[in-house]
Structure formats: C-alpha cells, structure tokens
Design a protein around this motif. Structure first.
Motif, PDB file in Angstrom:
ATOM      1  N   ASP A   4       0.877  -1.196  -0.034  1.00 49.28           N
ATOM      2  CA  ASP A   4      -0.111   0.036  -0.006  1.00 49.28           C
ATOM      3  C   ASP A   4       0.829   1.303   0.075  1.00 49.28           C
ATOM      4  O   ASP A   4       0.444   2.265   0.481  1.00 49.28           O
ATOM      5  N   ASN A  30      -7.605   6.495   0.794  1.00 45.91           N
ATOM      6  CA  ASN A  30      -7.856   5.167   0.124  1.00 45.91           C
ATOM      7  C   ASN A  30      -6.992   4.161   1.070  1.00 45.91           C
ATOM      8  O   ASN A  30      -6.736   2.993   0.518  1.00 45.91           O
ATOM      9  N   ASN A 218      -6.556   4.101  -7.387  1.00 47.71           N
ATOM     10  CA  ASN A 218      -7.255   2.894  -7.825  1.00 47.71           C
ATOM     11  C   ASN A 218      -6.503   1.850  -8.805  1.00 47.71           C
ATOM     12  O   ASN A 218      -6.800   0.695  -8.631  1.00 47.71           O
ATOM     13  N   LYS A 221      -5.164  -0.594  -6.363  1.00 48.89           N
ATOM     14  CA  LYS A 221      -6.180  -1.726  -5.859  1.00 48.89           C
ATOM     15  C   LYS A 221      -6.577  -2.737  -6.881  1.00 48.89           C
ATOM     16  O   LYS A 221      -7.250  -3.604  -6.765  1.00 48.89           O
TER      17      LYS A 221
END
Length: 254
Positions: A4, A30, A218, A221
């Motif tokens: 992350d 996020n 995004n 992810k």
C-alpha cells in the motif's frame, strides 16, 4: 508483491489545496501510505503566486533515499525545470514496471517561452514509461501543439499524445467546452470515453491533482484503467462538492 506504498513526486502548495497535499490526502483516504519527493516550494509574494524549485542536489538525495522502497505506484505532478524532470525520468525508468501516472504541469503555461518549450519536450520523454497522462486542456494544447475548441479537437489531441508514446490519455476539459458540464476525455489508443458531471460552483483548487492521485490509488487496488478513471472522476466530484476556501476536501469512502 503489492504493497500500500504510493509515491508522489510533486510540489508544495502553500495553501495546502493542491500539489503534494492533495496527493497525500487522497492516498490516506484510500488507506494507502504516501511517500513524497518534493519538487518545489511556493509562496504568495508581491509578484503573485511564485514557484521555487527544489535544489537539484536535494532532489537527488530525496530520490536516492526512496529508491529501495517497494512502491506499488508512482504519481508525478509539477516538475518545475529540466534538471528535476531529467532526474525524475531516470527514477521512472528504474520503476517502469509499476503503474505510473503523469499529471503534466507546465510552469507559466500561459507563456510559450523557451523554458516552456524545453519542458514540453522533456515531459514527452516520459510518455513511453508511464501508464497514463492526465493533462488539462491548456497542457494538452501545449503538449500536442493543437488548439482545442471542441470535443472533436480533444479527440484529435488525445490521438496526437498517444502517437507521441502515451499508452492511455485523459484530457481534463473542465467547463471550458460547456459551462454546464465538466467534461473529461479518456483514450486508450482504440476507444474514446467521455465522462461528464454537472459543473459545481464550489472551489476546485487541487481537483486536477486529486484526480491524478485518485487514478493512482485505484490502480494500486487492481482496477483496470478505464474503471480507475471513472471512479476518480466520481471521487473528485464529491471532493469539490465538499471544498473549502483553500481547495478540495477529501471525503471518507463508504
């Protein structure tokens, strides 16, 4: 291994509305850990809003400090001069397997002087190594060397930028083409997608930075590029709706 950890190579906004502040806030919303290499400081002076490039050696030290961090993606914002752009390009080349988002900013972009022309040429060198570029209309005009007055013009400019090496292109149209709609155009080399939202009257400072960093989050992810862009458009719309006097406000996702 996907982490992350997300890197922003971007500049400071003294009022904390855009630049690195928007990037780090977006990563945090996020639930990602944002790292940072600062390209410039800014200040409001008697001359107006001024940009002061980070010392070249200091910028080099920053990138060297981060070279072994296992990033899952990189977002690039303001690169204020050729020297820093060249250093950032070398860093990007060393991490070219990652999702990389280039939000090309041209300092003094209303002035077609030698420095802007040289920086344009330098930014184009990034295109083959990044996943997507996200210029606004002014930057798209400068990069493509085309005037954009219609959606068809946006499409031709996107095709030109793709031909220059960009794999995916989003041109942020804002409300220049339609005062009632904020229109963005996505192009993947084959298909055009137009994303529209009603124009909001709230402050939109930092919206472009937030859009690019949201795409970056995004992609981390695992979203495909079109979906990453679509969700980033929605994210920014809600952020503008919650903006304050200094810029867009990040909201907590459900």
């Amino acid at each position: 291994m996907t982490t992350d950890y997300v890197l922003a190579i971007s500049g400071n906004d003294i009022f904390s509305g855009g630049g690195l502040h928007a990037d780090l806030a977006t990563y945090t919303v996020n639930k990602q850990h944002g790292f940072l290499a600062v390209t410039c400081l800014t200040a409001m002076t008697e001359k107006g809003f001024e940009v002061f490039a980070t010392d070249s050696q200091v910028f080099s030290y920053q990138l060297a400090s981060l070279k072994d961090v296992p990033f899952s993606a990189i977002k690039l914002g303001l690169l204020p001069n050729i020297d820093l752009a060249e250093q950032a390009l070398d860093f990007v080349k060393a991490h070219a397997t990652l999702p990389i988002v280039l939000d090309p900013v041209l300092v003094c972009k209303e002035s077609h002087d030698v420095e802007v022309s040289a920086l344009r040429d330098e930014l184009i060198k990034f295109f083959p190594y990044v996943s997507i570029i996200t210029p606004n209309l002014v930057e798209a005009e400068l990069l493509s060397q085309m005037s954009i007055e219609s959606l068809d013009d946006m499409k031709r400019a996107a095709e030109k930028l793709h031909a220059l090496g960009a794999k995916h292109v989003v041109i942020k149209g804002g409300n220049r083409l339609d005062k009632e709609k904020a229109i963005d155009l996505y192009y993947d080399g084959m298909i055009f997608d137009v994303f529209e939202n009603p124009v909001l009257t709230e402050n939109n400072v930092g919206a472009g930075c937030t859009f690019a960093s949201s795409i970056t989050s995004n992609l981390v992810k695992g979203q495909d590029m079109r979906e990453a862009v679509r969700q980033a458009k929605s994210f920014v719309y809600k952020a503008i709706a919650n903006s304050n006097d200094y810029g867009v406000v990040q909201y907590e996702k459900d």
